[in-house]
Design a protein around this motif. Structure first.
Motif, PDB file in Angstrom:
ATOM      1  N   ARG A   1     -38.875  20.430  -0.854  1.00  0.00           N
ATOM      2  CA  ARG A   1     -38.496  19.839  -2.141  1.00  0.00           C
ATOM      3  C   ARG A   1     -38.563  20.870  -3.258  1.00  0.00           C
ATOM      4  O   ARG A   1     -37.683  20.956  -4.110  1.00  0.00           O
TER       5      ARG A   1
ATOM      6  N   ALA B   1     -35.339  22.441  -5.363  1.00  0.00           N
ATOM      7  CA  ALA B   1     -35.362  22.330  -6.824  1.00  0.00           C
ATOM      8  C   ALA B   1     -35.168  23.713  -7.445  1.00  0.00           C
ATOM      9  O   ALA B   1     -34.393  23.869  -8.392  1.00  0.00           O
TER      10      ALA B   1
ATOM     11  N   ASN C   1     -31.585  24.845  -7.200  1.00  0.00           N
ATOM     12  CA  ASN C   1     -30.708  24.178  -8.167  1.00  0.00           C
ATOM     13  C   ASN C   1     -31.128  24.428  -9.616  1.00  0.00           C
ATOM     14  O   ASN C   1     -30.664  23.746 -10.522  1.00  0.00           O
ATOM     15  N   LYS C   2     -32.032  25.371  -9.787  1.00  0.00           N
ATOM     16  CA  LYS C   2     -32.549  25.746 -11.119  1.00  0.00           C
ATOM     17  C   LYS C   2     -33.156  24.554 -11.852  1.00  0.00           C
ATOM     18  O   LYS C   2     -32.977  24.373 -13.052  1.00  0.00           O
ATOM     19  N   LEU C   3     -33.825  23.699 -11.086  1.00  0.00           N
ATOM     20  CA  LEU C   3     -34.516  22.551 -11.675  1.00  0.00           C
ATOM     21  C   LEU C   3     -36.022  22.792 -11.561  1.00  0.00           C
ATOM     22  O   LEU C   3     -36.462  23.531 -10.686  1.00  0.00           O
ATOM     23  N   PRO C   4     -36.818  22.166 -12.434  1.00  0.00           N
ATOM     24  CA  PRO C   4     -38.275  22.372 -12.334  1.00  0.00           C
ATOM     25  C   PRO C   4     -38.835  21.761 -11.045  1.00  0.00           C
ATOM     26  O   PRO C   4     -38.331  20.730 -10.575  1.00  0.00           O
ATOM     27  N   ALA C   5     -39.830  22.427 -10.485  1.00  0.00           N
ATOM     28  CA  ALA C   5     -40.442  21.928  -9.245  1.00  0.00           C
ATOM     29  C   ALA C   5     -41.174  20.615  -9.499  1.00  0.00           C
ATOM     30  O   ALA C   5     -41.239  19.744  -8.648  1.00  0.00           O
TER      31      ALA C   5
ATOM     32  N   ASP D   1     -41.823  17.579 -12.611  1.00  0.00           N
ATOM     33  CA  ASP D   1     -41.537  17.071 -13.944  1.00  0.00           C
ATOM     34  C   ASP D   1     -42.432  15.869 -14.198  1.00  0.00           C
ATOM     35  O   ASP D   1     -43.351  15.588 -13.418  1.00  0.00           O
ATOM     36  N   GLU D   2     -42.187  15.164 -15.300  1.00  0.00           N
ATOM     37  CA  GLU D   2     -43.111  14.083 -15.663  1.00  0.00           C
ATOM     38  C   GLU D   2     -43.160  12.976 -14.607  1.00  0.00           C
ATOM     39  O   GLU D   2     -44.219  12.414 -14.367  1.00  0.00           O
ATOM     40  N   MET D   3     -42.023  12.711 -13.941  1.00  0.00           N
ATOM     41  CA  MET D   3     -42.042  11.645 -12.938  1.00  0.00           C
ATOM     42  C   MET D   3     -42.794  12.072 -11.677  1.00  0.00           C
ATOM     43  O   MET D   3     -43.607  11.324 -11.150  1.00  0.00           O
TER      44      MET D   3
ATOM     45  N   SER E   1     -46.355  11.966 -12.323  1.00  0.00           N
ATOM     46  CA  SER E   1     -46.827  10.578 -12.344  1.00  0.00           C
ATOM     47  C   SER E   1     -47.017  10.059 -10.913  1.00  0.00           C
ATOM     48  O   SER E   1     -47.999   9.367 -10.614  1.00  0.00           O
TER      49      SER E   1
ATOM     50  N   MET F   1     -43.408   7.473  -3.774  1.00  0.00           N
ATOM     51  CA  MET F   1     -42.144   8.204  -3.956  1.00  0.00           C
ATOM     52  C   MET F   1     -40.944   7.419  -3.434  1.00  0.00           C
ATOM     53  O   MET F   1     -39.915   7.337  -4.101  1.00  0.00           O
ATOM     54  N   TYR F   2     -41.078   6.852  -2.238  1.00  0.00           N
ATOM     55  CA  TYR F   2     -39.895   6.271  -1.588  1.00  0.00           C
ATOM     56  C   TYR F   2     -39.917   4.744  -1.464  1.00  0.00           C
ATOM     57  O   TYR F   2     -38.880   4.149  -1.256  1.00  0.00           O
TER      58      TYR F   2
ATOM     59  N   ARG G   1     -41.214   2.859  -5.858  1.00  0.00           N
ATOM     60  CA  ARG G   1     -40.112   3.230  -6.740  1.00  0.00           C
ATOM     61  C   ARG G   1     -40.142   2.543  -8.103  1.00  0.00           C
ATOM     62  O   ARG G   1     -39.141   2.099  -8.614  1.00  0.00           O
TER      63      ARG G   1
ATOM     64  N   HIS H   1     -42.182   3.558 -11.632  1.00  0.00           N
ATOM     65  CA  HIS H   1     -43.177   4.464 -12.195  1.00  0.00           C
ATOM     66  C   HIS H   1     -43.096   4.432 -13.716  1.00  0.00           C
ATOM     67  O   HIS H   1     -42.502   5.299 -14.324  1.00  0.00           O
TER      68      HIS H   1
END
Lengths: 62, 132
Positions: free
Chosen positions: B53, B57, B60-64, B66-68, B71, B125-126, B129, B131
Motif C-alpha cells: 500500500r 501510494a 502515485n505521488k500520494l502520501p503514505a 493521511d488523516e483517514m 484514523s 479498513m474494509y 467503512r 470513519h
C-alpha cells in the motif's frame, strides 16, 4: 453529511487521484468521501473547497 | 518510504528466521510448531500488504498516510487493545488447564496480539467503512 464531490470532480475534469494529489490525501480517502463513508476534517474540507473555488458549505451539505 | 523499507527489512528477517528454524528442525515439525508458523505467516502477509500500500501510494505521488488512514490505525489499535485484554484473560483462565511453558504462552500471546491488530485494521479498513 452528503457532498457534491463526484459532480464537482466531473465538472472540473479531475480524477480521484488528481484531487487526492491536490489536497494531499490518499485516493482511498476521496473514494470514502464520495461514498459518504468518511467525514473530512475541517482542514481537508477547506482544501477540497479551495480546489473547486467554492465555500465549504457549497461542497459539503450538512 | 523510509518506513516501508524498515517494514520490508523486518519482514525479510522474520522470513529468514522461519526458514532457518524449519531447516534446523530436520523434518520433525510438530502440529504446535506448524500453528505458530502459520500465525507468523499471517503477520508477514500483513506486513507485505502494508508495504504494498505504501509503495503504490509513493508511486502515485500520494502520501503514505493521511488523516483517514491514521484514523483507521487509531481505531484498529483501540479495538485490538480491547480484544487483547480478553485474550490475556482467557490465557490466565486456561493457564492451568493447558500444558504449555510460560515463555511459550507469552510468545503465543504476543503473536496473538499482532494477529488481533492485523484483523482489527482489516475490519476497520474494509468491513466497517465508516470513519467519522
Amino acid at each position: 453529511m452528503t457532498n457534491r464531490l463526484k459532480e464537482l470532480r466531473a465538472r472540473h475534469d479531475l480524477t480521484q487521484s488528481d484531487l487526492a494529489q491536490k489536497v494531499g490525501v490518499r485516493r482511498e480517502t476521496i473514494v470514502f468521501l464520495e461514498k459518504g463513508k468518511y467525514n473530512p476534517s475541517l482542514k481537508l474540507a477547506y482544501d477540497i473547497a479551495q480546489v473547486f473555488g467554492m465555500k465549504i458549505e457549497e461542497v459539503f451539505v450538512f | 518510504m523510509k518506513r516501508s523499507i524498515i517494514i520490508a527489512v523486518l519482514a525479510v528477517l522474520v522470513t529468514a528466521t522461519i526458514v532457518v528454524w524449519m531447516l534446523n528442525s530436520e523434518g520433525s515439525i510438530s502440529g504446535k510448531a506448524i500453528g505458530m508458523g502459520s500465525i507468523q505467516l499471517v503477520v508477514l502477509a500483513f506486513a507485505a500488504l502494508v508495504v504494498y500500500r505504501r509503495w503504490t501510494a509513493a508511486k502515485n505521488k500520494l502520501p503514505a498516510e493521511d488523516e483517514m488512514s491514521k484514523s483507521i490505525l487509531r481505531r484498529g489499535a483501540a479495538t485490538s487493545y480491547y480484544v487483547s485484554m480478553y485474550m490475556w484473560l482467557a490465557f490466565m483462565f486456561f493457564e492451568e488447564r493447558i500444558d504449555l511453558e510460560r515463555s511459550t504462552m507469552i510468545g503465543a500471546g504476543i503473536l496473538g496480539m499482532a494477529i488481533i491488530y492485523a484483523l482489527s485494521w482489516i475490519y476497520h479498513m474494509y468491513i466497517r467503512r465508516s470513519h467519522d
